[in-house]
Design an enzyme around this catalytic site. Structure first.
Site, mmCIF file in Angstrom:
data_model
loop_
_atom_site.group_PDB
_atom_site.id
_atom_site.type_symbol
_atom_site.label_atom_id
_atom_site.label_comp_id
_atom_site.label_asym_id
_atom_site.label_seq_id
_atom_site.Cartn_x
_atom_site.Cartn_y
_atom_site.Cartn_z
ATOM 1 N N LYS A 175 -6.545 -26.501 -1.760
ATOM 2 C CA LYS A 175 -7.705 -26.516 -0.858
ATOM 3 C C LYS A 175 -7.414 -27.296 0.420
ATOM 4 C CE LYS A 175 -10.990 -25.915 -4.596
ATOM 5 N NZ LYS A 175 -12.137 -26.440 -5.353
ATOM 6 N N CYS B 179 -21.948 -19.296 -14.907
ATOM 7 C CA CYS B 179 -20.652 -19.950 -15.026
ATOM 8 C C CYS B 179 -20.230 -20.064 -16.493
ATOM 9 C CB CYS B 179 -20.700 -21.351 -14.410
ATOM 10 S SG CYS B 179 -19.101 -22.153 -14.575
ATOM 11 N N CYS C 248 -20.294 -29.445 -15.416
ATOM 12 C CA CYS C 248 -19.193 -29.796 -16.317
ATOM 13 C C CYS C 248 -18.197 -30.636 -15.516
ATOM 14 C CB CYS C 248 -18.539 -28.535 -16.900
ATOM 15 S SG CYS C 248 -17.349 -27.754 -15.796
ATOM 16 N N CYS D 13 -23.944 -27.704 -8.469
ATOM 17 C CA CYS D 13 -23.087 -26.513 -8.600
ATOM 18 C C CYS D 13 -23.901 -25.388 -9.229
ATOM 19 C CB CYS D 13 -21.870 -26.831 -9.464
ATOM 20 S SG CYS D 13 -22.306 -27.044 -11.199
ATOM 21 N N ARG E 46 -16.298 -13.687 -4.481
ATOM 22 C CA ARG E 46 -16.365 -14.785 -3.502
ATOM 23 C C ARG E 46 -15.655 -14.326 -2.233
ATOM 24 N NH1 ARG E 46 -13.696 -19.790 -6.007
ATOM 25 N NH2 ARG E 46 -15.649 -20.190 -7.076
ATOM 26 N N CYS F 247 -17.396 -29.034 -9.569
ATOM 27 C CA CYS F 247 -17.694 -28.198 -8.404
ATOM 28 C C CYS F 247 -18.813 -28.779 -7.536
ATOM 29 C CB CYS F 247 -18.091 -26.795 -8.849
ATOM 30 S SG CYS F 247 -16.870 -26.010 -9.901
ATOM 31 N N ARG G 220 -7.339 -21.665 -0.962
ATOM 32 C CA ARG G 220 -8.721 -21.149 -0.992
ATOM 33 C C ARG G 220 -9.344 -21.126 0.414
ATOM 34 N NH1 ARG G 220 -10.915 -21.542 -6.144
ATOM 35 N NH2 ARG G 220 -9.265 -21.369 -7.693
ATOM 36 N N LYS H 222 -4.809 -23.999 -7.990
ATOM 37 C CA LYS H 222 -5.562 -23.798 -6.746
ATOM 38 C C LYS H 222 -5.176 -24.835 -5.697
ATOM 39 C CE LYS H 222 -9.571 -24.264 -8.810
ATOM 40 N NZ LYS H 222 -10.957 -24.555 -9.197
HETATM 41 FE FE1 SRM Z 1 -15.534 -24.603 -8.696
HETATM 42 C C1 SRM Z 1 -14.262 -23.134 -11.419
HETATM 43 C C2 SRM Z 1 -18.126 -22.474 -8.763
HETATM 44 C C3 SRM Z 1 -16.353 -25.587 -5.588
HETATM 45 C C4 SRM Z 1 -13.537 -27.366 -9.040
HETATM 46 N N1 SRM Z 1 -16.055 -23.031 -9.877
HETATM 47 C C5 SRM Z 1 -15.313 -22.579 -10.970
HETATM 48 C C6 SRM Z 1 -15.917 -21.264 -11.491
HETATM 49 C C7 SRM Z 1 -15.243 -20.122 -10.778
HETATM 50 C C8 SRM Z 1 -15.903 -21.086 -13.014
HETATM 51 C C9 SRM Z 1 -14.745 -20.336 -13.605
HETATM 52 O O1 SRM Z 1 -13.578 -20.728 -13.401
HETATM 53 O O2 SRM Z 1 -14.999 -19.355 -14.298
HETATM 54 C C10 SRM Z 1 -17.391 -21.453 -10.996
HETATM 55 C C11 SRM Z 1 -18.185 -20.175 -10.782
HETATM 56 C C12 SRM Z 1 -19.652 -20.388 -11.060
HETATM 57 C C13 SRM Z 1 -20.494 -19.237 -10.675
HETATM 58 O O3 SRM Z 1 -21.057 -18.588 -11.569
HETATM 59 O O4 SRM Z 1 -20.640 -18.966 -9.484
HETATM 60 C C14 SRM Z 1 -17.182 -22.357 -9.801
HETATM 61 N N2 SRM Z 1 -16.884 -24.028 -7.399
HETATM 62 C C15 SRM Z 1 -17.933 -23.211 -7.624
HETATM 63 C C16 SRM Z 1 -18.892 -23.204 -6.455
HETATM 64 C C17 SRM Z 1 -19.606 -21.874 -6.240
HETATM 65 C C18 SRM Z 1 -19.894 -24.354 -6.640
HETATM 66 C C19 SRM Z 1 -21.079 -24.344 -5.706
HETATM 67 O O5 SRM Z 1 -22.165 -24.517 -6.269
HETATM 68 O O6 SRM Z 1 -20.957 -24.230 -4.495
HETATM 69 C C20 SRM Z 1 -17.931 -23.619 -5.334
HETATM 70 C C21 SRM Z 1 -17.212 -22.453 -4.747
HETATM 71 C C22 SRM Z 1 -16.295 -22.883 -3.659
HETATM 72 C C23 SRM Z 1 -15.670 -21.749 -2.892
HETATM 73 O O7 SRM Z 1 -16.405 -21.074 -2.163
HETATM 74 O O8 SRM Z 1 -14.454 -21.590 -2.980
HETATM 75 C C24 SRM Z 1 -16.957 -24.475 -6.132
HETATM 76 N N3 SRM Z 1 -14.970 -26.149 -7.524
HETATM 77 C C25 SRM Z 1 -15.535 -26.445 -6.325
HETATM 78 C C26 SRM Z 1 -15.209 -27.788 -5.940
HETATM 79 C C27 SRM Z 1 -15.709 -28.512 -4.689
HETATM 80 C C28 SRM Z 1 -14.879 -28.218 -3.478
HETATM 81 O O9 SRM Z 1 -13.938 -27.422 -3.513
HETATM 82 O O10 SRM Z 1 -15.177 -28.842 -2.460
HETATM 83 C C29 SRM Z 1 -14.399 -28.299 -6.951
HETATM 84 C C30 SRM Z 1 -13.855 -29.749 -7.038
HETATM 85 C C31 SRM Z 1 -12.771 -30.024 -6.082
HETATM 86 C C32 SRM Z 1 -11.425 -29.776 -6.698
HETATM 87 O O11 SRM Z 1 -10.961 -28.651 -6.654
HETATM 88 O O12 SRM Z 1 -10.885 -30.737 -7.264
HETATM 89 C C33 SRM Z 1 -14.245 -27.249 -7.932
HETATM 90 N N4 SRM Z 1 -14.053 -25.130 -10.022
HETATM 91 C C34 SRM Z 1 -13.384 -26.326 -10.026
HETATM 92 C C35 SRM Z 1 -12.534 -26.366 -11.180
HETATM 93 C C36 SRM Z 1 -11.574 -27.528 -11.573
HETATM 94 C C37 SRM Z 1 -10.256 -27.373 -10.921
HETATM 95 C C38 SRM Z 1 -9.258 -28.393 -11.354
HETATM 96 O O13 SRM Z 1 -8.657 -29.027 -10.500
HETATM 97 O O14 SRM Z 1 -9.065 -28.554 -12.563
HETATM 98 C C39 SRM Z 1 -12.743 -25.156 -11.876
HETATM 99 C C40 SRM Z 1 -12.059 -24.720 -13.187
HETATM 100 C C41 SRM Z 1 -10.666 -24.247 -12.985
HETATM 101 O O15 SRM Z 1 -10.204 -23.976 -11.887
HETATM 102 O O16 SRM Z 1 -9.990 -24.151 -14.019
HETATM 103 C C42 SRM Z 1 -13.703 -24.416 -11.125
HETATM 104 FE FE1 SF4 Z 2 -19.260 -24.152 -13.556
HETATM 105 FE FE2 SF4 Z 2 -18.483 -26.591 -14.156
HETATM 106 FE FE3 SF4 Z 2 -18.045 -25.607 -11.741
HETATM 107 FE FE4 SF4 Z 2 -20.488 -26.225 -12.410
HETATM 108 S S1 SF4 Z 2 -18.794 -27.670 -12.285
HETATM 109 S S2 SF4 Z 2 -19.862 -24.298 -11.418
HETATM 110 S S3 SF4 Z 2 -20.517 -25.730 -14.542
HETATM 111 S S4 SF4 Z 2 -17.140 -24.866 -13.582
#
Ligand code: SRM
Ligand code: SF4
Length: 571
Positions: free
Chosen positions: A218, A441, A480, A435, A84, A484, A154, A216
């Site tokens: 943001k 993922c 899930c 997402c 990323r 995201c 981030r 994390k």
């Molecule tokens: Fe996310 C984890 C993809 C925005 C909350 N996110 C992941 C991972 C890296 C899975 C992992 O930990 O192994 C996913 C990778 C999937 C893949 O194969 O690419 C993933 N997140 C994404 C992306 C690519 C979704 C998208 O379709 O655009 C976004 C990448 C953002 C970036 O460029 O940095 C993405 N993730 C978000 C958002 C939305 C936002 O930031 O506006 C959230 C919810 C907002 C928040 O943080 O509360 C989000 N992602 C999570 C979480 C839950 C975090 C938590 O607070 O518990 C995880 C899991 C974790 O961190 O343990 C996670």
């Molecule tokens: Fe993966 Fe869950 Fe984030 Fe979708 S919401 S990219 S399934 S970690």
């Protein structure tokens, strides 16, 4: 409250999460990554390095579609990393784009560029042998993937707002400055990936600390009335306040976040709380204060409750605010009123006040790849070859061809048309998002990116048959409950529960300031369509003029609004 009681609230005592040990013992994020890179027995990273590479912007993954088959054949999963990039405000030059485009085609197993909803891109499927050259390529073109994952600040978002170009420029410069200011200072990234020699005694982390953040973090910079960055998903938000065309300062909103765990009532999505206004010149001081408070007070004994939103709920707004003032030396004043009225991107051409044109292209789920039907990736690369401005990735997973001069507009448009990049898209599709989810993922429970396009075709038909085909409902799917896809801020949100099954949430609002509540649990697509069909029919027949779906379902009592998520989300 006496000092002892106060301290027991501020600092949680107890057994630390193993992630804390990993950071502590990592020698400032080095671990044994270098040795692992040389280990040819496995295509993956071992032990702590599996987590440490995340600080360098990479996640180890495997293709889940073929995982079972490989296990059957007694083969290791086909490991690769997803990288990323760090791209504050989403701005990327055309030269950089062309280099990335070429890299994605020639050196990744999926051949795609995935725009994310945090204004950057991901490259999936980089094999271990190619990782180092990936970082060298990024470095050569002036990019990096530092601190785009794990317990750090981030990628910083800022409103994609080509209209008000001057203000936008200022906010974008600030996003870059903030991003640099909050970066880890360790030289591990340069040493491991760019072969820069170790410089002794430079590993001091004055802001993030030796064990970095508890979780994390943001940040967004928002230019009202646009909330395209979805500020309430973020820990720290600066809302630009403009008077007489001058940026005078920011309203400060802290503690947003969308993740939860199915059934775990100690977890919940939360909108950010207003902490007041402060002048423009103090933004770095305030950011440093907030991030160091979260560093010191965030719960390191439980990663599920470690984010800023939980810290604020635990210590209370008053104490948190006092500490910001004390650490930053800034007295927070009463917030200055502002209004948010949109979240989506303006797809198509728009002219900025700098007289330049900007073309926003709709990219379904941000996935840029060529297929037999559509040469999306090639089309954007062809534009990059002739475009003299820059590209900007939006927080809705779209891309803006930005800064086009009048005499180049037709050239760009004819390429876009030739490659099908300006096809007619319904308002509903433009305002929907998913997402990544399967196949890359590892946390995915249900399909999202691969599910949404056909699902939307069904929703579009329902909208048309109810006479609301020109309208839209902000609709999002997330594979899930990590959230995201930001379904918790949608008018209709689907949250993956198991393959083919989702929780259906409704009642978020159009501008993204209200959390959606669960309406039906663990249902399949047929059931979802049936529920949504009835809801849309009801909305189409009985809503007031211009009443959005999310507001309607609350007004008529179909669902109770989430007013104070920490207390009433699970009611
Ligand atoms: Fe996310 C984890 C993809 C925005 C909350 N996110 C992941 C991972 C890296 C899975 C992992 O930990 O192994 C996913 C990778 C999937 C893949 O194969 O690419 C993933 N997140 C994404 C992306 C690519 C979704 C998208 O379709 O655009 C976004 C990448 C953002 C970036 O460029 O940095 C993405 N993730 C978000 C958002 C939305 C936002 O930031 O506006 C959230 C919810 C907002 C928040 O943080 O509360 C989000 N992602 C999570 C979480 C839950 C975090 C938590 O607070 O518990 C995880 C899991 C974790 O961190 O343990 C996670
Ligand atoms: Fe993966 Fe869950 Fe984030 Fe979708 S919401 S990219 S399934 S970690």
């Amino acid at each position: 409250m006496n000092e002892k009681d106060l301290n027991s609230i501020l600092i949680i005592k107890g057994k630390l999460e193993d992630a804390e040990r990993v950071k502590e013992q990592s020698n400032y994020l080095r671990g044994t990554i270098v040795q692992d890179l040389e280990n040819e027995i496995t295509g993956g990273f071992t032990g702590d390095n599996f987590l440490l590479i995340r600080f360098h912007g990479m996640y180890q993954q495997d293709n889940r579609d073929i995982r079972a088959e490989r296990i059957k054949q007694k083969l290791e999963p086909l490991h690769s990393v997803m990288l990323r990039c760090r791209l504050p405000g989403g701005v990327i030059t055309t030269e950089q784009w062309l280099a990335i485009d070429n890299f994605a085609s020639t050196k990744t197993t999926y051949g795609s560029i995935r725009l994310t909803n945090r204004q950057t891109f991901q490259l999936h499927g980089i094999l271990k042998k190619n990782i180092k050259s990936t970082h060298k390529m990024l470095h050569q073109i002036g990019l990096d993937s530092l601190a785009t994952a794990n317990d750090v600040n981030r990628n910083i978002l800022c409103t994609s707002n080509p209209l008000e170009s001057n203000l936008h420029k200022k906010i974008f410069e600030l996003a870059k400055k903030l991003s640099e200011h909050l970066l880890p200072r360790t030289k591990a990234y340069a040493e491991i990936w760019l072969d820069k020699n170790k410089i002794v005694n430079t590993d001091i982390e004055p802001i993030l600390g030796k064990t970095y953040l508890p979780r994390k973090f943001k940040i967004t910079l928002v230019i009202p009335p646009h909330n395209d960055v979805d500020l309430h998903a973020n820990d720290l938000n600066f809302i630009a306040i403009v008077k007489n065309e001058k940026l005078i300062g920011f309203n400060l909103l802290i503690g947003g976040g969308l993740s939860l765990e199915h059934g775990n009532k100690n977890t919940y999505p939360r909108t950010a709380t207003d902490f007041g206004f402060f002048p423009y010149a103090k933004v770095l001081d305030v950011a440093t204060a907030v991030i160091t408070i979260q560093r010191d007070w965030g719960d390191r004994t439980n990663r599920k409750n470690a984010k800023t939103k939980y810290t604020i709920e635990r210590v209370g707004i008053k104490i948190f605010k006092k500490e910001i003032e004390s650490r930053s030396g800034v007295k927070l004043q009463k917030s200055i009123p502002y209004q948010l009225n949109t979240r989506g991107d303006r797809i198509g051409w728009i002219k900025g006040i700098d007289k330049k044109w900007h073309l926003t292209l709709f990219i379904q789920n941000g996935r840029i790849i060529d297929s037999q039907k559509c040469f999306l990736k090639k089309g954007i690369a062809e534009i990059a070859k002739v475009h003299q401005g820059y590209f900007r990735i939006t927080a809705n997973q779209n891309i803006i061809i930005a800064g086009v001069s009048e005499n180049k507009k037709n050239d760009i448009e004819s390429i876009a048309l030739k490659y099908g990049l300006m096809a007619n898209i319904s308002s509903q599709r433009k305002n929907s998002m998913a997402c990544v989810s399967f196949p890359t993922c590892p946390l995915a429970m249900a399909e999202a990116e691969r599910f949404l396009p056909n699902f939307l075709t069904k929703i579009e038909k329902i909208m048309q048959s109810n006479g609301v085909g020109e309208k839209y409902i902000v609709l999002r799917v997330t594979g899930c409950p990590n959230g995201c896809g930001r379904a918790m801020l949608a008018e209709i949100g689907l949250v993956g529960k198991a393959l083919g099954r989702y929780n259906l949430h409704i009642g978020g609002n159009r501008i993204g300031t209200r959390i959606a509540r669960m309406y039906r649990e663990n249902i399949n697509e047929i059931e979802i369509i049936s529920h949504i069909s009835k809801l849309i029919e009801h909305w189409a027949k009985e809503s007031y003029e211009e009443e959005d779906f999310g507001d309607f379902v609350i007004r008529v009592g179909i669902i109770k609004p989430v007013l104070d998520p920490a207390k009433d989300f699970w009611e």
